[in-house]
Design a protein around this motif. Structure first.
Motif, mmCIF file in Angstrom:
data_model
loop_
_atom_site.group_PDB
_atom_site.id
_atom_site.type_symbol
_atom_site.label_atom_id
_atom_site.label_comp_id
_atom_site.label_asym_id
_atom_site.label_seq_id
_atom_site.Cartn_x
_atom_site.Cartn_y
_atom_site.Cartn_z
ATOM 1 N N THR A 144 0.839 -1.184 0.000
ATOM 2 C CA THR A 144 0.000 0.000 0.000
ATOM 3 C C THR A 144 0.881 1.242 0.000
ATOM 4 N N ALA A 145 0.270 2.404 -0.204
ATOM 5 C CA ALA A 145 1.014 3.653 -0.114
ATOM 6 C C ALA A 145 1.633 3.819 1.270
ATOM 7 N N SER A 146 0.887 3.461 2.307
ATOM 8 C CA SER A 146 1.421 3.574 3.668
ATOM 9 C C SER A 146 2.618 2.655 3.877
ATOM 10 N N ASP A 147 2.566 1.457 3.290
ATOM 11 C CA ASP A 147 3.711 0.562 3.375
ATOM 12 C C ASP A 147 4.954 1.218 2.784
ATOM 13 N N TRP A 148 4.821 1.743 1.580
ATOM 14 C CA TRP A 148 5.948 2.386 0.916
ATOM 15 C C TRP A 148 6.505 3.538 1.756
ATOM 16 N N LEU A 149 5.629 4.403 2.214
ATOM 17 C CA LEU A 149 6.065 5.635 2.878
ATOM 18 C C LEU A 149 6.604 5.377 4.276
ATOM 19 N N GLY A 150 6.215 4.265 4.879
ATOM 20 C CA GLY A 150 6.661 3.960 6.226
ATOM 21 C C GLY A 150 8.018 3.297 6.311
ATOM 22 N N VAL A 151 8.610 2.950 5.168
ATOM 23 C CA VAL A 151 9.941 2.334 5.191
ATOM 24 C C VAL A 151 11.005 3.420 5.081
ATOM 25 N N PRO A 152 11.896 3.547 6.049
ATOM 26 C CA PRO A 152 12.975 4.534 5.924
ATOM 27 C C PRO A 152 13.796 4.295 4.666
ATOM 28 N N TRP A 153 14.258 5.386 4.065
ATOM 29 C CA TRP A 153 15.068 5.270 2.849
ATOM 30 C C TRP A 153 16.290 4.405 3.071
#
Length: 364
Positions: A144-153
């Motif tokens: 999901t979008a939240s999955d993507w955004l919640g992973v630190p670079w």
């Protein structure tokens, strides 16, 4: 750093430093794979060096060898095999690996090892369990979008960096390909939020200097330089690593030399007029790079006055708005303009694992 006697010998190349990725690949081919082929013929696994460690990103040097460094790699089993076979594989590695490889001890201590002591560093995992530990979830069913955004670079860089030495299941290769970069709308969103960070502070160095605060002006200039470096990496489809390696990663991006020269000059400048001149050039370089991406209609890359005040800005909010305007996924377009976790969390411990970033993203 001077290597101790006998250290640094590897494959007959002499006593110089051996990059960790190369060491790991030859360790797998020369020591680990023969054991697996003999003891577990037909075993489905992937062998790789990914995850934490400067060598994964290719930034290790002789200095890196003073701790947590040596011949090591990760073995990923099918999840259904891990419970039954991981201990057996571990037992074979513990009993039959050589004492050294290429002049480096195979058994060595590492920081924060819950078991402590010197032991081999061929770690055996089920792929799903390791991904959940590294990212906070298993991405194979979808993200999901939240999955993507919640992973630190940093964590995304660690999973997609390094090297795979063998992948007999294809699953690890598939995961790394899927995680290699954001989907288009999320890329536009993250870029928009990075431009917004610049927009929030681009007038501050001039205002600080106007108020007689040269130190404050220099500090904000350094913050803007960091954000522009991150922006350049993001525009180049590369995950910015954490602060220790940001400059190294930025310097490796094609075309970064001109921008880097202006940022170095801006940060080194002793007074605001010089800072402004170099920052302005840096803004134009970044704006022109944005236009080359073709994600939005071209925008004027020139700097301009900030209202009636005597300092120049880019008007970075224009780029944020243009990028936001091309997002079509409602799950992304409806999100607040704060970006990925790495864009608004600035604590190394908080970004050191998935728990806090995912919680903050979910709360937003």
């Amino acid at each position: 750093m001077t290597a101790p006697p006998g250290a640094g010998q590897h494959g007959g190349v002499g006593d110089g430093f051996v990059p960790g990725l190369r060491l790991a690949g030859e360790f797998y081919a020369g020591a680990v794979r023969p054991l697996l082929d003999q003891a577990f013929p037909g075993l489905r696994y992937a062998a790789a060096l990914i995850g934490a460690g400067s060598e994964v990103l290719g930034f290790d040097s002789g200095r890196s060898t003073d701790h947590d460094w040596g011949p090591r790699l990760l073995l990923f089993l099918d999840d259904e095999d891990a419970g039954a076979l991981a201990e057996d594989v571990e037992e074979v590695m513990a009993g039959r690996l050589p004492s050294s490889f290429g002049g480096y001890p195979v058994r060595f201590a590492v920081t924060r090892d819950p078991y402590g002591g010197e032991r081999h560093r061929v770690a055996v995992f089920g792929l799903g369990g390791w991904l959940t530990w590294q990212l906070g979830f298993d991405p194979r069913p979808g993200m999901t979008a939240s999955d993507w955004l919640g992973v630190p670079w940093q964590r995304l860089a660690e999973v997609t960096g390094g090297a795979i030495f063998s992948d007999r299941t294809g699953q690890l290769t598939h995961v790394r390909t899927a995680l290699s970069w954001y989907p288009r709308d999320l890329w536009c969103y993250v870029l928009a939020c990075q431009w917004s960070r610049i927009a929030e502070e681009e007038a501050f160095p001039g205002r600080c200097a106007e108020a007689g605060d040269e130190l404050g002006s220099a500090v904000v200039t350094a913050r803007l330089a960091r954000d522009l470096m991150g922006l350049w990496l993001l525009m180049s489809r590369r995950y910015p690593p954490y602060s220790k390696w940001l400059g190294r990663a930025f310097a490796l991006v094609p075309g970064a030399g001109e921008l880097g020269a202006e940022l170095r000059a801006a940060v080194a400048a002793a007074a605001w007029p010089d800072r402004e001149r170099h920052l302005s050039r840096a803004y134009v370089i970044a704006a022109e790079a944005h236009n080359r991406l073709g994600l939005t209609e071209p925008l004027d890359p020139a700097v301009r006055p900030y209202y009636s005040r005597p300092y120049q800005v880019l008007g970075a909010g224009r780029f944020a708005a243009a990028l936001t305007g091309v997002i079509t996924d409602p799950e992304v377009s409806g999100r607040p303009p704060i970006g990925a976790a790495s864009q608004f969390l600035d604590s190394t411990p908080a970004l050191g694992g998935p728990r806090y970033p995912r919680a903050v993203i979910a709360a937003g």
